[in-house]
Every structure is written in C-alpha cells, then in structure tokens.
Design a protein around this motif. Structure first.
Motif, PDB file in Angstrom:
ATOM      1  N   ALA A  35       1.069   7.813   6.504  1.00 24.68           N
ATOM      2  CA  ALA A  35       2.451   7.152   5.787  1.00 24.68           C
ATOM      3  C   ALA A  35       2.668   6.436   4.805  1.00 24.68           C
ATOM      4  N   ALA A  36       1.760   6.015   4.741  1.00 21.68           N
ATOM      5  CA  ALA A  36       0.908   5.344   2.994  1.00 21.68           C
ATOM      6  C   ALA A  36       0.699   6.120   2.220  1.00 21.68           C
ATOM      7  N   ILE A  37       0.333   6.956   2.231  1.00 23.10           N
ATOM      8  CA  ILE A  37       0.197   7.961   1.065  1.00 23.10           C
ATOM      9  C   ILE A  37       1.591   8.474   0.733  1.00 23.10           C
ATOM     10  N   ARG A  38       2.385   8.289   1.930  1.00 24.96           N
ATOM     11  CA  ARG A  38       3.599   9.170   1.344  1.00 24.96           C
ATOM     12  C   ARG A  38       4.231   7.992   0.655  1.00 24.96           C
ATOM     13  N   LEU A  39       4.108   6.617   1.123  1.00 24.57           N
ATOM     14  CA  LEU A  39       5.173   5.424   0.128  1.00 24.57           C
ATOM     15  C   LEU A  39       4.521   5.590  -0.790  1.00 24.57           C
ATOM     16  N   LEU A  40       2.759   5.945  -1.247  1.00 27.41           N
ATOM     17  CA  LEU A  40       1.853   5.477  -2.800  1.00 27.41           C
ATOM     18  C   LEU A  40       2.771   6.712  -3.827  1.00 27.41           C
ATOM     19  N   ALA A  41       2.844   8.159  -2.492  1.00 25.35           N
ATOM     20  CA  ALA A  41       3.005   8.859  -3.876  1.00 25.35           C
ATOM     21  C   ALA A  41       4.066   8.990  -4.934  1.00 25.35           C
ATOM     22  N   ALA A  42       5.694   7.645  -4.059  1.00 25.57           N
ATOM     23  CA  ALA A  42       7.059   7.403  -5.053  1.00 25.57           C
ATOM     24  C   ALA A  42       6.185   7.762  -6.174  1.00 25.57           C
ATOM     25  N   ILE A  43       4.672   6.392  -6.776  1.00 27.76           N
ATOM     26  CA  ILE A  43       4.799   6.413  -7.996  1.00 27.76           C
ATOM     27  C   ILE A  43       3.932   7.059  -8.358  1.00 27.76           C
ATOM     28  N   ALA A  44       3.372   8.459  -8.293  1.00 30.76           N
ATOM     29  CA  ALA A  44       2.530   8.992  -8.404  1.00 30.76           C
ATOM     30  C   ALA A  44       2.518   9.833  -9.409  1.00 30.76           C
ATOM     31  N   GLU A  45       0.997   9.678 -10.190  1.00 30.61           N
ATOM     32  CA  GLU A  45       1.542  10.036 -11.768  1.00 30.61           C
ATOM     33  C   GLU A  45       0.154  11.027 -11.849  1.00 30.61           C
ATOM     34  N   PRO A  46       0.311  12.197 -12.952  1.00 29.32           N
ATOM     35  CA  PRO A  46      -0.546  13.511 -12.946  1.00 29.32           C
ATOM     36  C   PRO A  46      -1.790  12.900 -12.135  1.00 29.32           C
ATOM     37  N   SER A  47      -2.890  11.827 -12.331  1.00 30.81           N
ATOM     38  CA  SER A  47      -4.070  11.340 -12.017  1.00 30.81           C
ATOM     39  C   SER A  47      -3.636  10.348 -10.554  1.00 30.81           C
ATOM     40  N   PHE A  48      -4.207  10.757  -9.429  1.00 28.65           N
ATOM     41  CA  PHE A  48      -3.607   9.944  -8.488  1.00 28.65           C
ATOM     42  C   PHE A  48      -4.771  10.024  -6.928  1.00 28.65           C
ATOM     43  N   PHE A  49      -5.156   8.481  -7.265  1.00 27.95           N
ATOM     44  CA  PHE A  49      -6.137   8.732  -5.600  1.00 27.95           C
ATOM     45  C   PHE A  49      -6.035   7.307  -5.444  1.00 27.95           C
ATOM     46  N   VAL A  50      -5.793   7.359  -3.390  1.00 22.28           N
ATOM     47  CA  VAL A  50      -5.844   6.805  -2.838  1.00 22.28           C
ATOM     48  C   VAL A  50      -6.987   6.850  -2.071  1.00 22.28           C
ATOM     49  N   ARG A  51      -7.370   5.024  -0.957  1.00 23.39           N
ATOM     50  CA  ARG A  51      -8.412   5.092  -0.508  1.00 23.39           C
ATOM     51  C   ARG A  51      -8.322   4.084   0.842  1.00 23.39           C
ATOM     52  N   GLN A  52      -8.521   4.429   1.850  1.00 27.00           N
ATOM     53  CA  GLN A  52      -7.992   3.382   2.857  1.00 27.00           C
ATOM     54  C   GLN A  52      -8.983   2.694   2.791  1.00 27.00           C
ATOM     55  N   CYS A  53      -8.821   0.993   2.572  1.00 24.83           N
ATOM     56  CA  CYS A  53     -10.404   0.308   3.054  1.00 24.83           C
ATOM     57  C   CYS A  53     -10.346  -0.972   3.499  1.00 24.83           C
ATOM     58  N   GLY A  54      -9.321  -0.932   4.439  1.00 29.25           N
ATOM     59  CA  GLY A  54      -9.369  -1.830   5.546  1.00 29.25           C
ATOM     60  C   GLY A  54      -7.681  -1.489   6.763  1.00 29.25           C
ATOM     61  N   PRO A  55      -8.304  -1.831   7.821  1.00 29.43           N
ATOM     62  CA  PRO A  55      -6.933  -0.922   8.570  1.00 29.43           C
ATOM     63  C   PRO A  55      -5.888  -1.191   8.432  1.00 29.43           C
ATOM     64  N   ASP A  56      -5.057  -1.690   8.006  1.00 32.32           N
ATOM     65  CA  ASP A  56      -3.850  -1.844   7.391  1.00 32.32           C
ATOM     66  C   ASP A  56      -3.552  -2.164   5.591  1.00 32.32           C
ATOM     67  N   THR A  57      -4.921  -1.549   4.765  1.00 36.81           N
ATOM     68  CA  THR A  57      -4.761  -1.923   3.389  1.00 36.81           C
ATOM     69  C   THR A  57      -5.674  -0.422   2.739  1.00 36.81           C
ATOM     70  N   PHE A  58      -5.006  -0.342   1.123  1.00 39.19           N
ATOM     71  CA  PHE A  58      -4.916   1.292   0.689  1.00 39.19           C
ATOM     72  C   PHE A  58      -4.313   0.510  -0.343  1.00 39.19           C
TER      73      PHE A  58
END
Length: 137
Positions: free
Chosen positions: A87-110
């Motif tokens: 779900a967090a990735i779907r939210l962040l995908a709303a701002i995705a540009e051609p390069s897109f990197f997501v990392r979960q760095c805590g239980p509730d933090t991305f």
C-alpha cells in the motif's frame, strides 16, 4: 541465523546476481550526488498527487534536512506486514518518475527516491525528489 528468504524457502539461494540492472542503479546514485538535483517546493509538486490517492489521508508534511520531504499519511483501513508495504508503494507511485526506488527502513517508514535521469522521457532536465513516508496509526 535464519537462511530462509521467505517462509517456505528450501533452496536458500537465488538464480543469479543483479548485474543486469546495476548500471541503472549506479546512474541514479550518480545523479543523486549532484548538487541541486533535489527539486524545490515539494508542497506544490508532490503533495497534490499524494492527497489524491484513494484510501490515504495525508496528515502532516514538512521539508527536512537534505531536501527530504517527510510525509505522514494515515490509511483508511488498518494495514499490516506485506500489505502495508504494498500500500505504501501504491501511494508513492503517485509521484513516481522514470527512476523510482523505495526502501522500507522501519516498521512504518519508507524512503523513496524518484527522479528523471539524463535522457529519460519526456525530456525534462535531470531532477529528483526524496520522500520519507511515515504511516501513522
């Protein structure tokens, strides 16, 4: 130490390395090091897109040191485990540009880096955004 990569993994190793995509990751890392690469005014450029995602409510946002746009968001329904991650990735995908990197760095933090590298469509100058998403209970 646990060697399983998921709950029923019996193989304990993969089928290869990640060399095929390493140049693209290195290109992203190289532009991230450029002074001025992170764009200004994320409230104007990112916030409207994040607020428009169904199932989420942005409850706070602020620009912190290093150009990181920290966004606290509350899901309409409780999320746990892999569902929170997706779900967090779907939210962040709303701002995705051609390069897109997501990392979960805590239980509730991305943490997310998204941007345009030289030569990426649609032909804008290279630029990017750093976002730290905190899912609130």
């Amino acid at each position: 130490m646990e060697q399983r990569r998921w709950d029923d993994d019996e193989r304990f190793t993969g089928v290869g390395d990640a060399s095929a995509m390493r140049p693209a990751v290195q290109d992203l890392a190289a532009v991230m090091a450029r002074d001025g690469w992170v764009t200004e005014d994320p409230d104007a450029h990112l916030l409207p897109h994040l607020r428009a995602v169904p199932g989420w409510r942005v409850v706070a946002e602020r620009l912190v040191e290093g150009g990181v746009y920290e966004v606290a968001a509350h899901p309409d329904e409780p999320l746990e485990g892999i569902e929170a991650h997706r779900a967090a990735i779907r939210l962040l995908a709303a701002i995705a540009e051609p390069s897109f990197f997501v990392r979960q760095c805590g239980p509730d933090t991305f943490e997310c880096v998204t941007g345009v590298l030289p030569g990426d469509p649609p032909g804008y100058a290279t630029h990017g955004h750093l976002v730290r998403l905190v899912i609130t209970p």
